[in-house]
Scaffold this motif. Structure first.
Motif, PDB file in Angstrom:
ATOM      1  N   CYS A  22       0.826  -1.206   0.000  1.00 42.70           N
ATOM      2  CA  CYS A  22       0.000   0.000   0.000  1.00 42.70           C
ATOM      3  C   CYS A  22       0.863   1.259   0.000  1.00 42.70           C
ATOM      4  O   CYS A  22       0.686   2.147  -0.837  1.00 42.70           O
ATOM      5  CB  CYS A  22      -0.925  -0.027   1.213  1.00 42.70           C
ATOM      6  N   MET A  42     -17.045  -4.008   1.691  1.00 46.98           N
ATOM      7  CA  MET A  42     -15.766  -3.468   1.259  1.00 46.98           C
ATOM      8  C   MET A  42     -15.473  -3.778  -0.210  1.00 46.98           C
ATOM      9  O   MET A  42     -14.759  -3.035  -0.873  1.00 46.98           O
ATOM     10  CB  MET A  42     -14.649  -4.016   2.143  1.00 46.98           C
ATOM     11  N   VAL A  76     -17.108  -0.969  -1.959  1.00 46.00           N
ATOM     12  CA  VAL A  76     -16.304   0.243  -1.786  1.00 46.00           C
ATOM     13  C   VAL A  76     -15.033   0.177  -2.637  1.00 46.00           C
ATOM     14  O   VAL A  76     -14.648   1.167  -3.276  1.00 46.00           O
ATOM     15  CB  VAL A  76     -15.942   0.431  -0.300  1.00 46.00           C
ATOM     16  N   SER A  77     -14.399  -0.986  -2.664  1.00 54.50           N
ATOM     17  CA  SER A  77     -13.173  -1.148  -3.433  1.00 54.50           C
ATOM     18  C   SER A  77     -13.410  -0.925  -4.920  1.00 54.50           C
ATOM     19  O   SER A  77     -12.700  -0.153  -5.570  1.00 54.50           O
ATOM     20  CB  SER A  77     -12.589  -2.545  -3.191  1.00 54.50           C
ATOM     21  N   THR A  93      -8.097  -7.555  -4.978  1.00 57.14           N
ATOM     22  CA  THR A  93      -9.080  -7.587  -3.895  1.00 57.14           C
ATOM     23  C   THR A  93      -9.699  -8.971  -3.779  1.00 57.14           C
ATOM     24  O   THR A  93      -9.782  -9.543  -2.680  1.00 57.14           O
ATOM     25  CB  THR A  93     -10.178  -6.539  -4.130  1.00 57.14           C
ATOM     26  N   TRP A 113      -4.698   0.666  -3.532  1.00 55.09           N
ATOM     27  CA  TRP A 113      -6.114   0.761  -3.164  1.00 55.09           C
ATOM     28  C   TRP A 113      -6.658  -0.605  -2.731  1.00 55.09           C
ATOM     29  O   TRP A 113      -7.372  -0.703  -1.724  1.00 55.09           O
ATOM     30  CB  TRP A 113      -6.909   1.307  -4.343  1.00 55.09           C
ATOM     31  N   CYS A 140      -8.058  -1.546   1.107  1.00 52.06           N
ATOM     32  CA  CYS A 140      -9.391  -2.093   1.373  1.00 52.06           C
ATOM     33  C   CYS A 140      -9.297  -3.431   2.107  1.00 52.06           C
ATOM     34  O   CYS A 140     -10.077  -3.706   3.028  1.00 52.06           O
ATOM     35  CB  CYS A 140     -10.151  -2.259   0.061  1.00 52.06           C
ATOM     36  N   TRP A 141      -8.335  -4.271   1.724  1.00 51.32           N
ATOM     37  CA  TRP A 141      -8.183  -5.557   2.412  1.00 51.32           C
ATOM     38  C   TRP A 141      -7.793  -5.362   3.868  1.00 51.32           C
ATOM     39  O   TRP A 141      -8.277  -6.074   4.754  1.00 51.32           O
ATOM     40  CB  TRP A 141      -7.125  -6.396   1.702  1.00 51.32           C
ATOM     41  N   VAL A 148      -8.567  -2.882   5.765  1.00 52.06           N
ATOM     42  CA  VAL A 148      -9.761  -2.442   6.488  1.00 52.06           C
ATOM     43  C   VAL A 148     -10.655  -3.637   6.817  1.00 52.06           C
ATOM     44  O   VAL A 148     -11.175  -3.769   7.934  1.00 52.06           O
ATOM     45  CB  VAL A 148     -10.533  -1.390   5.670  1.00 52.06           C
TER      46      VAL A 148
END
Length: 261
Positions: free
Chosen positions: A36, A119, A122-123, A171, A225, A229-230, A232
């Motif tokens: 990240c 998520m 969202v991702s 993701t 990104w 997300c992962w 989170v």
């Protein structure tokens, strides 16, 4: 030898096994944080170099190396390679990625993985919105050095196919690897996700519709990104597990074992 190794693992103290699982879990989280942070840093550097026009020579050299010097409309390699690249590039299209996202969302809802499903939305949605904003802000023209072998209608930087394929496949790969029963399965899943991401981006350069730095920037930002997300999702899952453990301890219920790495 395999039976001896299995026997030794059975004889190992439970605390030692938990320590190994804990360290593997921490390593995975650290790797995700590094991807990240590194992806964001690399994207910022590429963005700065592109804005200053210092990547033009590199971009031109790569695109020209992939074309017949006598005819810039003719890519190197046999005709079947060009046909394959046209097919591969569709794996990063909005239609294909959107369909995969809908199918994955439906499955996650069926197995009651509501946090992961949320998520995932969202991702995907966030990645598409971010890519559109960046394209609008930079408004970098598509390469005019070589002929385009597929139709394009948007700006060039960053590559939407490269970025969104990284968001989608990484993701999904991270979510699937998280429930895989063994590390070799996790490794295979993640390697497949990375391979698909690289293949889609490379096809955009081969087809002449993106500068190489467009694709590099898309890979970096998409990977950052996806890993954010992962992280989170993982943080949310661990928080809910700890909350359940505290509730169970208050009722005299022994806590479950550590979560899988």
């Amino acid at each position: 030898m395999a039976s001896i190794g299995a026997r030794l693992r059975e004889l190992a103290p439970a605390g030692h096994r938990r320590w190994r699982e804990f360290n593997w879990s921490q390593f995975v989280v650290l790797a995700a944080v590094c991807v990240c942070a590194g992806g964001l840093f690399a994207f910022a550097r590429i963005m700065d170099e592109v804005a200053e026009g210092e990547t033009h020579g590199f971009d031109q050299a790569i695109l020209l190396a992939l074309r017949n010097p006598a005819d810039r409309a003719d890519p190197i390699g046999p005709l079947w390679l060009e046909i394959m690249m046209r097919d591969y590039t569709s794996l990063g299209s909005h239609a294909v990625l959107g369909l995969m996202g809908v199918l994955a969302f439906g499955y996650l809802m069926l197995v009651r993985k509501h946090l992961s499903a949320g998520m995932l939305v969202v991702s995907f949605a966030g990645g598409m919105a971010l890519n559109s904003l960046l394209k609008f802000g930079f408004a970098r023209p598509r390469p005019d050095l070589v002929a385009h072998l597929v139709e394009v209608h948007t700006a060039s930087f960053p590559s939407g196919h490269a970025m969104l394929s990284a968001v989608c496949y990484l993701t999904l790969g991270a979510l699937l690897a998280g429930v895989a029963p063994a590390r070799r399965y996790k490794t295979y899943i993640l390697a497949t996700a990375i391979g698909l991401t690289l293949l889609v981006g490379a096809s955009r350069i081969y087809l002449g519709v993106h500068w190489p730095t467009d694709v590099l920037a898309g890979w970096c930002l998409g990977a950052a990104w996806a890993m954010a997300c992962w992280l989170v999702v993982r943080g949310g899952v661990l928080w809910m597990q700890r909350r359940a453990d505290r509730a169970g301890a208050g009722q005299g219920v022994p806590p479950p074992g550590p979560p899988p790495g």
